[in-house]
Design an enzyme around this catalytic site. Structure first.
Site: not given
Ligand SMILES: Cc1cc2nc3c(=O)[nH]c(=O)nc-3n(C[C@H](O)[C@H](O)[C@H](O)COP(=O)(O)OP(=O)(O)OC[C@H]3O[C@@H](n4cnc5c(N)ncnc54)[C@H](O)[C@@H]3O)c2cc1C
Ligand code: SF4
Ligand code: FES
Lengths: 609, 280
Positions: A233, A381, A113, A245, A248, A281, A235, A346
């Site tokens: 970031q 990142r 990566f 997306l 990568e 990135r 992307h 992103h």
């Molecule tokens: C398209 C894409 C591809 C990616 N690919 C990679 C990768 O290959 N490798 C990598 O390391 N990272 C990657 N990332 C980054 C990484 O996936 C994210 O940073 C990470 O998944 C975020 O996880 P999280 O648990 O913090 O939030 P999320 O998975 O977004 O979860 C947020 C949660 O909070 C809840 N929530 C939000 N607001 C409220 C509220 N007010 N009340 C109650 N619940 C609420 C939602 O319901 C959800 O359950 C990618 C990101 C994207 C967008």
């Protein structure tokens, strides 16, 4: 009122991992989430998850790559914790059945990566996040952890001592989307915010519509500083029409980028002669936009990403999901044609300030995942570093909230007594407009916990009733869309002083219009109009802090590019920008970055790719 | 090479990004003006409406919206446009807009599809798009249906990895075995299959295609071990399990993730037969 030991807000990768850890520590834990857990945006992650698993690799190398990738704005204690804990956490996922891609000998596969000195990105096809999310949710089901799904958390129940460092969090206010019931949730031991990204601040983003930064805004208004908000970031490979997306992983497997002249510009124009398409990135995103700006882009908008030469077999084995995305959302067959790509919002490197145990400066309040800034990503990142952050710090926060002792943290939180303050040079007025206290924190100082929760519920009830009773006014969708446009036009990959200043004016204008906002849908049943109106308020606060940080940081570091300041200024800027909500007025101050780790002191070097 | 990007070298008076955006806007304006010359191009969106609480929405009805047609427009885009510009009370679930969160499974022109994955121009009749909530589920409001039953069925197959022995360190899995379960692991819990299934509509206790597929995912995962495999077979072999399936293929047809559901159900039936033979 509902009551649990530990309440986790958000059920993406970070929230689910935190809940499992708290449960394993013996706590009665519940997840409160606005989407059903499997709908969380973690499911969209494609490329992979970094961990130093193999001979020839080491956590020290992972930590070094991460510090360097962060442009020396990561805090070493957090970065080292990430690198040290990632391997056992990834193996834990494997043990829970996550269907990783495999080598011929049956071991978990790893691939290269951007910015990594070793191919340490483990993955499950090009749908790593989907498998990670489902695997974690399965473990939550197995343990019988309670889930309040489709409950929107509107605010925190925090006491209102003058000094935020003396406040404590006793719970949350939840709104049952299906029925319209507003209820208090009392947490005996801790509230963990895991609400994910804030992509909806921009209009071209890889993020889901639900990623509105609610947790960040709630913590901010309760008194927790927001850290490094300007570091967004972009992307380099998102589909132009939707922002979907293209992982990568495509470049990791050998995909190439070219312009209208058919040139492989990463090499031919010398953006990154060593690493080409696999440069960091930020470097690739700027290179693409420069190509487009100089007239070598397709339709003045995008460049091409080609993976045809990888061959059908390899594509189907490792990148099959990419074929579906290109087909469904751009009408392109990736086996036969190159894919159009351009940079898009992103990931938020900044967020709620925490230490390496996930704690904020407010007693009993934690944050993990993308909404948090424990500061592992600094200015930029590395791909594959967000998913390990979810599980490493999710687990730590969950265990800590449930009572495990991790010793003294090395990272400090909360505004110190004499911070280095900064007045932003702008003619725009910042912060709240008029009598906007309903959204601010509060509660009763030193009252018993349940009284604090009840008071918070009452305040939210007033706010919601007001929105529903108002018969006409402005609709949130207009305001939201205006903010997204100004942010995309002015606070994007390339940033200039005047444009940033203009955005602060636009935000002020939007705040004034928000004073007049009303909810047209008067039903208490599944009222998404109301929910989105509350979210839009959060977007406003976040957009403002982000732009303030971007204006203050007059240097070029990581993803933050300033037209007037084309160099990294290590003498002045090895520090985090912090924005605190000071009774409704944002206040900007700085905290030095920690470059001293257990392994070594990370001396800033020029990033050369 | 340094990280310095070459845009610093172009010292033109006006910012290239601004110029580019201007050109783009010009193009968009051109396209827009030529569009207005040639008749209004809109999509007629007919949307099911119902709200148990609001007097004049208690009687289910269809509302029609005329949404400006854009190239590459999906049904979800059209719904969002209608909501943001015409009626903010229009209610539907959605989030990822990229076919991974599974929240916008809807009944579109008579079949179960994800709104975000469905290009309007690809529909048979793309002038009138009819959008209804998923059939065979209780409607909460407008296009939102009750998913509880679907989740209950999913959970009834014990959808979690539980090996006979706690593994120590990294477990090995052959590429072939991962390949075997690959398609089954792609389910996004959208509920389209269950909604399309006649048997599920008639038998409320039938596990349904998604849950059986989930069972398949664990049944064939070599890492779990033989005892557990046998227990899993017992779950899906129960009265309302695999034997209810009458191979009508509707689930396979609608699955947005192309999971060969009917085939998976058939394969589990064969496993059940084989394992019964062992005891006879
Ligand atoms: C398209 C894409 C591809 C990616 N690919 C990679 C990768 O290959 N490798 C990598 O390391 N990272 C990657 N990332 C980054 C990484 O996936 C994210 O940073 C990470 O998944 C975020 O996880 P999280 O648990 O913090 O939030 P999320 O998975 O977004 O979860 C947020 C949660 O909070 C809840 N929530 C939000 N607001 C409220 C509220 N007010 N009340 C109650 N619940 C609420 C939602 O319901 C959800 O359950 C990618 C990101 C994207 C967008
Ligand atoms: S099997 Fe397919 S149709 Fe059924 S819930 Fe899963 S993804 Fe949806
Ligand atoms: S919006 Fe997520 S599947 Fe369609």
């Amino acid at each position: 009122m509902y009551e649990h030991d530990v309440l986790v807000v958000g059920a993406g990768g970070a929230g689910l991992r935190a809940a499992i850890a708290a449960h394993e520590e013996g706590a009665d834990v519940a997840l409160v989430t606005k989407l059903h857990p499997v709908r969380s945006h973690t499911g969209a992650a494609e490329g992979g998850i970094n961990a130093a698993l193999r001979n020839g690799d080491s956590w020290q190398d992972h930590a070094y790559d991460t510090m360097k990738g962060s442009d020396y704005l990561g805090d070493a204690p957090a970065v080292e914790t990430l690198a040290q804990d990632a391997p056992e956490n990834v193996i834990q996922l494997e043990n829970w059945g996550m269907p990783f891609s495999r080598e011929d000998d049956g071991r978990v596969s790893q691939r290269p990566f951007g910015g990594l000195s070793f191919p340490r990105t483990t993955y499950a096809g090009a749908e790593t996040g989907h498998h990670l999310l489902h695997t974690l949710y399965e473990q939550v089901v197995k343990r019988g952890i309670e889930v309040y799904d489709e409950w929107y958390v509107t605010n925190l129940a925090v006491t209102d001592e003058d000094d935020p460092n003396e406040r404590s969090c006793h719970g949350i206010v939840g709104y049952d989307v299906q029925t319209g019931e507003l209820a208090g949730f009392h947490a005996n031991d801790g509230v963990i915010l895991a609400t994910g990204g804030m992509g909806q601040v921009f209009d071209h983003t890889t993020n889901a519509v639900a990623n509105t930064g609610d947790g960040v805004a709630m913590a901010y208004r309760a008194g927790v500083p927001m850290e490094d908000m300007e570091f967004i970031q972009f992307h380099p490979t998102t589909l132009p029409s939707t922002g979907v997306l293209i992982s990568e992983g495509v470049r990791g497997e050998g995909g190439i980028l070219y312009n209208t002249e058919g040139e492989r510009f990463m090499f031919e124009y010398g953006y990154a002669t060593n690493d080409g398409e696999l440069a960091s990135r930020d470097v690739v995103a700027r290179a693409e936009l420069t190509e487009v700006n100089e007239g070598r882009g397709f339709e003045d908008e995008y460049v091409m990403l080609d993976m045809r030469h990888l061959g059908e077999e390899r594509i189907l084995d490792r990148l099959e999901n990419i074929l579906h995305l290109a087909e469904d959302f751009e009408g392109v067959d990736g086996l036969e044609e190159p894919m159009p790509v351009k940079p898009g919002h992103h990931y938020a490197m900044g967020g709620i300030e925490t230490n390496e145990h996930g704690q904020t400066c407010i007693d009993g309040l934690y944050a993990v995942g993308e909404c948090a800034c424990v500061s592992v990503h600094g200015g930029n990142r590395l791909g594959g570093n967000a998913l390990p952050e979810l599980i490493v710090f999710g687990k730590r926060a969950g265990s800590h909230a449930a009572g495990r002792d991790f010793g003294e943290p090395k990272i400090q939180t909360g505004k110190p007594a004499n911070p280095e303050l900064e007045d932003i040079d702008t003619t725009a007025s910042l912060g709240t407009v008029g009598d906007d206290e309903a959204a601010a924190d509060g509660g009763l100082a030193a009252a018993d916990p349940e009284t604090v929760v009840n008071a918070a519920v009452e305040r939210e009830d007033d706010r919601i009733t007001r929105l529903l009773e108002k018969d006409e006014g402005t609709q949130h969708a207009e305001i939201r869309s205006d903010i997204q446009k100004t942010m995309t036009a002015n606070v994007n990959v390339f940033r200039e002083e005047d444009a940033l200043e203009e955005t602060l004016h636009d935000i002020r204008d939007a705040r004034e219009r928000y004073e007049d906002v009303y909810v047209a849908d008067k039903s208490r049943t599944f009222n998404t109009d109301l929910q989105h109106t509350l979210e839009t308020r959060n977007i406003l606060d976040i957009a403002e802090a982000l732009t303030m940080g971007a204006l203050a940081r007059d240097e070029f570091r990581g993803a933050h590019w300033r037209k007037e300041h084309q160099e990294r200024k290590d003498d002045e800027w090895l520090k985090h920008t912090m924005v605190s909500w000071n009774d409704g007025e944002p206040e900007l101050w700085y905290r030095p970055v920690i470059l001293d780790g257990e392994n070594k002191t990370y001396e800033p070097k020029e990033r050369s790719y | 090479m340094s990280t310095q990007s070459p845009d610093t070298q172009t010292e033109s008076e006006t910012d290239p990004q601004a110029e580019r955006l201007e050109r783009k806007e010009e193009r968009a304006e051109e396209a827009a003006s030529s569009a207005t010359e040639t008749a209004e191009d809109t999509v007629e969106l007919k949307v099911f409406r119902y709200d148990p609480e609001i007097a004049d929405k208690q009687e289910p009805r269809f509302d029609t919206f005329h949404v400006p047609r854009k190239q590459g427009m999906t049904v979800l885009d059209a719904l969002m446009h209608a909501r943001d510009h015409f009626d903010s009370s229009l209610t539907f679930r959605h989030s990822c807009r990229q076919a991974v969160c599974g929240s916008d499974a809807l009944f579109i022109n008579g079949s179960q599809r994800l709104g975000c994955q469905t290009q309007i121009q690809d529909l048979n009749n793309s002038d009138t798009v009819r959008v209804e909530p998923l059939p065979h589920a209780d409607v909460v409001k407008d296009l939102v249906v009750e998913m509880e039953h679907f989740y209950d069925q999913m959970e009834s197959v014990e959808p979690y990895f539980s090996p006979n022995e706690e593994p120590e360190g990294e477990q090995l899995q052959s590429r072939e075995n991962r390949e075997k379960i690959k398609m089954s692991t792609r389910c996004i819990w959208c509920g389209a299959c269950m909604s399309s299934c006649n048997i599920a509509a008639g038998d409320n206790e039938y596990l349904g295609p998604a849950a059986i597929n989930k069972a398949y995912r664990f049944y064939f995962d070599d890492r779990e071990g033989d005892d557990r495999q046998q227990e899993r077979l017992e779950i899906i072999e129960q009265e309302h399990g695999v034997w209810r399936c009458q191979t009508q293929f509707s689930c396979t047809t609608v699955c947005p993730k192309d999971i060969p559901l009917t085939e998976h159900i058939q394969e589990l039936k064969r496993e059940a037969v084989k394992s019964n033979l062992k005891f006879w």
